[in-house]
Design an enzyme around this catalytic site. Structure first.
Site, PDB file in Angstrom:
ATOM      1  N   SER A   1       4.445  -1.634   4.477  1.00  0.00           N
ATOM      2  CA  SER A   1       4.909  -2.946   4.941  1.00  0.00           C
ATOM      3  C   SER A   1       4.925  -3.904   3.767  1.00  0.00           C
ATOM      4  CB  SER A   1       4.020  -3.470   6.064  1.00  0.00           C
ATOM      5  OG  SER A   1       2.700  -3.560   5.643  1.00  0.00           O
TER       6      SER A   1
ATOM      7  N   GLN B   1       0.841  -1.198   0.000  1.00  0.00           N
ATOM      8  CA  GLN B   1       0.000   0.000   0.000  1.00  0.00           C
ATOM      9  C   GLN B   1       0.878   1.250   0.000  1.00  0.00           C
ATOM     10  OE1 GLN B   1      -3.327   0.282   2.935  1.00  0.00           O
ATOM     11  NE2 GLN B   1      -2.195   2.013   3.725  1.00  0.00           N
TER      12      GLN B   1
ATOM     13  N   SER C   1       0.515   6.604   2.847  1.00  0.00           N
ATOM     14  CA  SER C   1       1.106   7.611   3.742  1.00  0.00           C
ATOM     15  C   SER C   1       2.349   8.247   3.151  1.00  0.00           C
ATOM     16  CB  SER C   1       1.519   6.961   5.065  1.00  0.00           C
ATOM     17  OG  SER C   1       0.392   6.510   5.757  1.00  0.00           O
TER      18      SER C   1
ATOM     19  N   GLU D   1      -9.493  -1.799   6.487  1.00  0.00           N
ATOM     20  CA  GLU D   1      -8.352  -1.969   7.377  1.00  0.00           C
ATOM     21  C   GLU D   1      -8.795  -1.903   8.828  1.00  0.00           C
ATOM     22  OE1 GLU D   1      -5.476   1.185   7.295  1.00  0.00           O
ATOM     23  OE2 GLU D   1      -3.897  -0.108   8.085  1.00  0.00           O
TER      24      GLU D   1
END
Lengths: 389, 353, 389, 353
Positions: C144, C109, C112, C227
């Site tokens: 991650s 992902q 951010s 999430e």
């Protein structure tokens, strides 16, 4: 150079303390400049350093001299007097300070309103000039001792067309005016320690305005800074709510339990570090002026009083389930440690509201001590009469 | 895992109770009890006990009751908490009734179930299951004794506990922190009749106190919900600094935290009610968890309500003080949070030493 | 009407589970519509109610069938898949869902950024259209598994001249693009569980845009709601950090003390009521969609994990003063309960930051659950490129 | 009431220490210790012990030291906490030195005071006055042992405690939560020399641990102050939602609460230092109060610093983790807060039962 010790001795030499009339003595003390030694000569003072007052107080207390009633006239002595000396005209000082100090005239404070609590500058009470007299209309609240007071300090709006802080003025009000209506305000304890005060066409001579028209906020700030300092006064170890709990714990093994013991000790430690922090702040301020740091102390005192008084009820549930007396009585001053555990618990809830809420104290600390940016204020720069309320 | 939601039947019961309370109780009535403890609040209990049949909610139909379970009783108590209602439902219809059911007191159960007579378990209001003692001549402070006419008194003779039913007693009112649940001292004046003896008597009293603790959690939930909702509404409308105070982030975050606590309290109270209803072996754990948690949440909610209302919250005329007094009294009732945590430690094998 | 039990039985009948290749089995499971039964037929599903998936999972687990690696491909399975099914084109769904489910393609992902943490809509990574290809430049963080990933979901700014939420678009990125530079980001635990990802002229075909140009915020919100739900999954009593502490307390009397006992019980109760509240929320949501209420659960889990893991160190100070291993290693997924007490304490600090900070969760609860007014947002209505950053 | 402020001399000492640390320690050096525990950090200790003479700060002039008091040592520790400095001042110059002073070890005191040799009290770092046991062959985890050359080992022979001075020992490094204060296991390898025996030995060890606990509070204060100040600065500059995050009221209020805690910790730490310096009878109370309070404040400050820094606070490259690890280790060192509260209960006559 004058020695205050000599002045005190001279004053005491003039009276037989066994028989003296308190008003006469206090008047003489005022005239001798020993009311507030840091005030000017002729205004109850001698123009001496502020810390010499402690010497005077101690010597007079040791001699057993009559003292002004701090409970009955706390607003006058603690708040009106320093404000008058800072902002009052010579005539106002001459007229008001002496009877204030002798407690011939009791004072109260007309600041808060139902719509202006934390937002103290949002007062809506109007004062309109009619010739050389202001005509005041509005509603005030949280006025302690109004039923006993001859005088009041008042903040009212004299110009609603400018931003809120700029449109306020500060007055001395004669509480015997027929337009002043004092009604007791009952609290959750059952007592009425405060009042609501309705002002209907109350007439205040312009000569009783303190500070310039529109300067009311600045004058009131001086008053309030004195209030917050008064709240954070010194204390011995185990003073206050914790002392009531520790006395019980030591005396009565039946209230002890392992589960509550570490909580008790945590509150003991919290109270002790707050006492030490208060002492440290006083040492820092000994020569200086009260600052925003004292707001943090007020936070701590309120938290501890509330938590410890609640904890006290849990220590002895059968007693905690009961109450001493719900009868409505009017009182002239606050009692935090008297009466029963239920009263102490309920009364302590006011500690984080009166004299500035804990939320306001945190704003003060974060902005004025830590320098964090102000929050958004939609009324900034907007005339008072165009702001949502 | 058991059902933690509310059934349609439960929601319908809630709606009836809320309606009846709306008609018969308002904050000014409750406040009046502080100055005049003999203020007539009987219409509320009449509506609940008589019209809705709640006095016999937990009593089986064959004993003249509604045959409902602790789940329904918990919904009633949520509503009573929300209204700080001055009615003895918990004291008579839950606690005393549970004791009467435990000893199958066939003669008086129908009278209690119909609301014709009111029963009270005569123990200090701070007692909890496994931690009470029998045998005082005068017992205080007792909740639900004023107006009661059946007194269930645990006594101890030569070390044997008996549960004795008295029909007359000297009942002296005490000034209570929460006058909506008035306390009294109680001294029975007739000879009484033994309902149970020895282990059966102890078991009946423990069951009564356990049911009381389990369901008090729902009353506390109701108190907490009222405080949260009332404060949220106030924060939306109270303007200071030209903004609703509910737009200030510090206040928003505290209310979010309080919402979380109330959510957790709700789950705990529901679980305690459901396990009690099902006689689930986990019920004692559920009760200790619910009591230790919901007690503090109700107090915290009432304290936050008062603080966030500011000065108005400190006044007699605003209702928040009635909830604070109920919440604090409820925290002390039927075992303090710390006492319940100590019980819990025994139940889940986490010894102190 | 199809019975999922029969479908599962039919699938299992086709393979020898002792010898089957996991990828082959998972591909067949996908083709049988048993990947996500609520997805459409042909896209890994059967168009069945969502709760039937639990039946499928349970039957397959009981049979010992290979399962997708939830640790390795959590982003793909938990976030990319539901987003693609909601917003993807049929071609995107055909191309991506099957290898995602078989874990032949691992996803990460790219949301951010250093300057867009809590303010997720503040992403500055730019995507500029060049013919039918977007050219992407910027820096992402907290990714991650980026070192293992073949695909990424990306939010980038396609129009800086409109308000921040309106100028974002959502893409699928091929991580093998030479402009993608993945660097490990070491955490306070010593591990590098996350990465920084630098995007230098990364080329993304317009066909890999998910949702309309400018609709990226709405698409990303779907991803993030999934999430938060994933975070609040079910648990047994004494699961998590509290279980480690209670196990120790029961086993080892040397760590017991009266002073810590009530704290232990308080945490036990807190953990249990959170478990019950989570269970109650799941019962409420069984038929519905994830809502803002789950944000409150996340708050509770983070608080407990942090406090209990800190408490664990105090129970055994000599062990707490030590650490297992500071060696920098790259990991593909989070470990909260493994390793030593020091690691658990440090890693738990991330619980109130990752997936939305506790501060943002409180905003969500107060505004979307309680309906309190939004705080002041100076960037409201202001084009992104005119906002202070 | 004692003087809780800082004298001009103390402020001047602070300034020297801060300057020396600025020249010799930076966060990257401290962070390097986690991957390479043998990273050379000796310049810091050389500057403090040698140039500033801090190794002998508490040693009287006639024994080769500076003859200063615990008040000055507390100021040094505030600065060491602020810098998470990897120097054994607390272990050698406070704790071991206090023990050596208690037994008036004239031969080694000048060596320790000059910084030529480093001493360590060989007890687990969690020990506290009145709660330690002598006599393990291998002791762990010991702070300040790596690099030490004088090992003060409490032993017990036939129930008699002795304080034995060893000059050689097997010192095995342990992986520590706080690598800026590395721990080790210690087994003396020479015969040793008895410095004191019986009550005198016990008193020396207790005095050493008490001084350590009293002054650790100042280190914790320094850690907390760094965390508060760094977070306030970050909150002023970090922009999210087009505002500095320090303008959000929830963050402002948390920082105000933290300021209050730090203010209280400062007063507590000063009082502990002052009463220790003055050998005031209230010193044990002051120490227990300071340790139980400052321990938790340092941890809270570090945890808030990390949280309010957001993701960057979780990274190895930002220094906040070094403070969190020091704060958490300090909380466990020389007695946990709960243990100190239990001690305090005895001192102020508030028994548990």
């Amino acid at each position: 150079m004058t020695d205050v010790r000599a002045e005190v001795a001279a004053l005491l030499a003039r009276f037989d303390l066994q028989t003296v009339d308190p008003v006469e003595f206090l008047g003489a003390r005022f005239d001798a400049g020993l009311a507030w030694v840091h005030f000017p000569v002729g205004r109850g003072g001698l123009g001496r350093p502020r810390d010499e007052q402690q010497v005077v107080e101690q010597l007079l207390a040791e001699a057993g001299a009559p003292a002004p009633d701090l409970g009955l006239n706390s607003i006058g002595l603690g708040m009106a007097a320093p404000t008058l000396i800072a902002f009052g005209t010579p005539e106002q000082q001459d007229r008001y300070l002496r009877p204030l100090f002798t407690c011939e005239e009791i004072w109260c404070q007309l600041f808060s309103e139902p719509g202006a609590g934390s937002d103290l500058a949002g007062v809506a009470t109007r004062a309109v000039l009619d010739g050389d007299t202001w005509v005041v209309n509005g509603q005030k609240v949280w006025t302690s001792g109004a039923q006993n007071a001859q005088r009041a300090i008042l903040v009212a709006r004299t110009d609603p067309t400018v931003v809120k802080h700029a449109g306020l003025s500060y007055f001395v009000v004669d509480m015997s005016d027929p337009g002043v209506d004092v009604r007791p305000l009952r609290q959750i304890t059952g007592e009425a320690e405060f009042n609501e005060v309705f002002l209907n066409d109350v007439r205040v001579p312009d000569a009783d305005r303190v500070g310039a028209v529109g300067a009311g906020w600045r004058v009131a700030t001086t008053t309030l800074n004195n209030e917050r300092v008064a709240i954070g006064s010194g204390a011995d170890r185990e003073a206050g709510q914790i002392g009531i709990v520790t006395e019980r714990w030591r005396r009565d093994p039946s209230v002890r339990s392992a589960a509550e013991h570490d909580r008790l000790m945590s509150w003991w430690v919290e109270t002790e570090v707050t006492r030490l922090a208060g002492e440290r702040l006083r040492q820092q301020l000994a020569m200086g002026q009260p600052g925003p740091e004292s707001s943090a102390m007020k936070l701590a005192f309120a938290k501890q009083a509330q938590q410890v008084s609640g904890f006290a009820l849990e220590l002895d549930p059968d007693a905690g389930l009961q109450y001493d007396d719900w009868t409505m009585v009017r009182t002239g001053s606050a009692s935090f440690l008297g009466r029963g555990p239920g009263f102490r618990y309920l009364r302590a809830k006011g500690n984080s509201i009166e004299g500035g809420t804990s939320e306001i104290m945190r704003n003060v600390v974060s902005e004025r001590v830590l320098g964090l940016p102000a929050d958004h204020r939609p009324d900034k720069g907007v005339p008072f009469n165009e702001v949502a309320r | 895992m058991t059902d933690l939601l509310y059934s349609d039947v439960e929601e319908s019961l809630r709606s009836s109770v809320r309606g009846a309370l709306k008609r018969t109780v308002d904050p000014s009535t409750v406040a009046a009890l502080y100055d005049a403890p003999d203020t007539d609040v009987s219409p509320a209990w009449s509506a609940l006990a008589g019209d809705l049949g709640l006095a016999g909610l937990l009593v089986p139909e064959e004993r003249g009751g509604a045959g409902a379970s602790a789940r329904e009783a918990s919904v009633v108590l949520e509503e009573l908490g929300r209204a700080v209602a001055p009615v003895p439902f918990l004291e008579s219809a839950v606690i005393a009734t549970t004791a009467l059911l435990a000893v199958d007191a066939r003669d008086v159960l129908p009278q209690v179930a119909s609301g014709d007579r009111r029963a009270v378990l005569v123990l200090p209001w701070s007692a909890r299951a496994g931690a009470w003692s029998a045998g005082e001549a005068v017992t205080a402070p007792v909740a639900g004794a004023l107006g009661a006419d059946l007194f269930l008194v645990p006594t101890s003779v030569d070390g044997t506990v008996r549960l004795v039913l008295h029909e007359t007693a000297d009942v002296t009112p005490l000034t209570s922190l929460d006058m909506s649940r008035p306390l009294a001292s109680v001294a029975p004046t007739d000879e009484g009749r033994v309902l149970a003896e020895g282990e059966a008597a102890v078991a009946a009293v423990d069951a009564a106190l356990a049911a009381g603790a389990a369901l008090l959690a729902s009353e506390q939930l109701g108190v907490a919900q009222w405080c949260l909702e009332t404060t949220v509404e106030y924060a939306k409308t109270r303007i200071q600094f030209a903004r609703p105070i509910g737009s200030f982030q510090a206040i928003k975050h505290r209310l979010a935290d309080l919402y979380l606590e109330v959510t957790q309290a709700q789950a705990a109270a529901r679980y305690a009610a459901d396990t009690l209803a099902a006689q689930d072996p986990d019920a004692p754990v559920a009760q200790a968890v619910a009591q230790s948690y919901c007690s503090d949440v109700a107090v915290h909610a009432a304290e936050e309500a008062l603080q966030l209302h500011g000065g108005i919250g400190m006044t007699w005329e605003h209702g928040v003080h009635l909830y604070l007094k109920r919440a604090k009294s409820d925290q002390l009732a039927l075992g303090t949070p710390a006492a319940h945590r100590a019980d819990l430690a025994g139940l889940v094998d986490l010894p102190q030493h």
